[in-house]
Enzyme design. Structure first.
Site, short mmCIF file in Angstrom:
data_model
loop_
_atom_site.label_atom_id
_atom_site.label_comp_id
_atom_site.label_asym_id
_atom_site.label_seq_id
_atom_site.Cartn_x
_atom_site.Cartn_y
_atom_site.Cartn_z
N ASP A 14 0.78 -1.37 -0.08
CA ASP A 14 0.12 0.01 -0.02
C ASP A 14 0.70 1.17 0.00
OD1 ASP A 14 -2.53 -1.29 -0.18
OD2 ASP A 14 -2.83 -1.24 2.08
N ARG A 94 1.72 3.69 16.84
CA ARG A 94 1.06 4.59 16.17
C ARG A 94 1.50 6.32 16.37
NH1 ARG A 94 1.87 1.31 11.91
NH2 ARG A 94 0.04 -0.24 11.84
N ASP A 123 -6.22 2.06 12.42
CA ASP A 123 -4.98 2.87 12.13
C ASP A 123 -5.39 4.25 11.62
OD1 ASP A 123 -3.32 1.36 13.52
OD2 ASP A 123 -3.03 -0.08 11.99
N SER A 174 -2.46 -10.10 6.50
CA SER A 174 -1.71 -8.90 6.78
C SER A 174 -1.30 -8.80 8.15
CB SER A 174 -2.95 -7.95 6.61
OG SER A 174 -2.74 -6.64 7.46
N1 ARG Z 1 -6.18 -4.71 15.20
C1 ARG Z 1 -4.97 -4.27 15.85
C2 ARG Z 1 -5.12 -2.73 16.27
O1 ARG Z 1 -6.15 -2.02 16.00
C3 ARG Z 1 -3.96 -4.36 14.71
C4 ARG Z 1 -3.88 -3.73 13.49
C5 ARG Z 1 -3.19 -3.94 12.30
N2 ARG Z 1 -3.02 -5.17 12.35
C6 ARG Z 1 -2.74 -6.08 10.94
N3 ARG Z 1 -2.73 -7.31 11.10
N4 ARG Z 1 -2.08 -5.33 10.10
O2 ARG Z 1 -4.43 -2.21 16.95
#
Ligand code: ARG
Length: 415
Positions: A14, A94, A123, A174
């Site tokens: 991405d 983040r 995110d 992912s």
């Molecule tokens: N669900 C988790 C969160 O919101 C991880 C998100 C990213 N996960 C991923 N497999 N790309 O904190």
């Protein structure tokens, strides 16, 4: 004058195709910002990929130490677990990435920032709420939420521009990784009725195949923070070492049906060996060194803190205030905890603290007992008194009082 956009770059598909996309859509210069938060990825290869994709420059920031000190440390003191199970590994990193992105935008004179999050996840919320708090005027672009390409179309888009693929077309999961854990979703995991298969895991040995002899580790804490374990003394290194040791013993696998900020339930699998070990050890030490009222009250604060982190509200006065409370609760949370790790299970083998509230003379059922049992009798009587009063009152039946006629009262004048 052409525009300049600072892009939070992960090295994945991405954010890689976001580089040509932003350049084409906005006739912009794209500055890629790659933040090392301890993901086990080849960042040099990522830099090469971003350059090939057309980034005018690539900043690589080693933020591993800051991540440990400013984010993981407070999360340990807070026993931070979203919905009681997820150590917030992705969520905690983040705000740190956001901070570096906003800084890079300033340094490079960018008039906008961009991230590669889709429209379904948490995110995007964390990025945009964070950016808003740090630079309220900065424009935010979310290409992956805007372009409406399927995964297949993204692959075609990359191939059409001669970009190397790091993922195959039939990619199954992912993944997001950092020092505090590995998050895995998508593919077969999307059916919550089905157990994750071994290929979802990369950091942990299957508990079934883990060593037949238990592993031991002693963790030393000072004011709620780990200061020594597994031969390491820096938090970042302690976390790394415990990820390896815990993973070896099959520890830290978490299968979570979680409530996302955007209203959906999703299934995510996590591998967080160090977080699992450190939070369990920290709780054991708190149980020994903190008084009952503080422990009980702190539980609620911990949950609220975890929700704020999950919900992308790191840069808020409430998070700061809760963290200040948590920090102040930790003044006496010092000492050692011995942990036993065995085939995916964790147990506390022993704990000790110079500030222990455990008093053997009070607790013992043997000789040397100094506890005043006679005082208990009076205490228990008063403790149960409200219950007694309530129960008695409940036994009385309600009977309307008879109307009393007051003979001596003056007659009510007729109107
Ligand atoms: N669900 C988790 C969160 O919101 C991880 C998100 C990213 N996960 C991923 N497999 N790309 O904190």
């Amino acid at each position: 004058m052409s525009r300049r956009i600072a892009l939070a770059y992960s090295g994945g598909l991405d954010t890689t195709i976001a580089i040509p996309w932003l350049r084409e859509q906005f006739a912009a210069d794209v500055v890629a910002v790659a933040v090392d938060v301890g993901q086990r990825e080849d960042l040099a290869a990522a830099v090469a990929r971003a350059t090939l994709a057309g980034a005018s420059s690539v900043d690589v920031v080693d933020a591993t130490e800051t991540f440990a000190e400013e984010f993981i440390g407070p999360a340990i003191q807070a026993n931070a677990l979203y919905e009681g199970v997820y150590p917030l590994s992705t969520a905690l990193a983040r705000p740190l990435i956001v901070r570096h992105l906003v800084d890079a935008a300033r340094v490079h004179g960018a008039d906008a920032v961009a991230h590669g999050c889709t429209g379904k996840g948490n995110d995007q919320v964390r990025f945009e709420a964070g950016i808003a708090a740090l630079d309220p005027e900065l424009e935010v672009l979310a290409p992956a939420r805007t372009w409406g390409m399927t995964r297949e179309e993204e692959v075609d888009y990359a191939l059409a521009r001669g970009l190397p693929l790091t993922v195959s077309r039939g990619r199954i999961y992912s993944v997001d990784e950092n020092l505090w854990g590995r998050s895995v979703e998508g593919g077969r995991l999307e059916d919550p009725a089905v157990e994750p298969t071994e290929d979802a895991y990369a950091w942990t040995t299957s508990p079934l195949l883990a060593p037949g002899e238990p592993g031991w580790v002693e963790i030393e804490f000072e004011e709620g923070l780990p200061v020594a374990a597994a031969g390491e003394t820096e938090l970042r290194d302690i976390v790394r070492a415990l990820n390896v040791l815990g993973g070896h013993h099959g520890l830290g696998r978490i299968d979570h049906i979680e409530s996302r900020v955007v209203g959906i339930k999703s299934r995510e699998v996590y591998e967080c060996p160090a977080a699992t070990i450190l939070i369990a050890a920290h709780r054991a030490l708190e149980a020994l060194s903190l008084p009952k009222d503080l422990l009980r009250f702190k539980r609620g604060v911990e949950d609220r803190f975890s929700e704020l982190v999950y919900d992308g509200l790191w840069f808020t006065p409430l998070r700061e205030a809760l963290q200040a409370f948590i920090r102040s609760s930790q003044a006496r949370v010092s000492g050692q905890v011995a942990m036993k790790l065995y085939k995916g299970f964790l147990s506390i083998a022993g704990r000790e603290s110079p500030h222990s509230l455990y008093d053997a003379r009070l607790a013992t059922y043997g000789s040397g007992d100094t506890f005043d049992a006679a005082a208990a009798a009076g205490f228990v009587q008063l403790w149960g008194l409200p219950s007694k009063v309530w129960a008695r009152a409940g036994r009385r039946r309600f009977v309307a009082a008879p109307k009393e006629v007051d003979a001596g009262a003056a007659p009510v004048p007729a109107t």
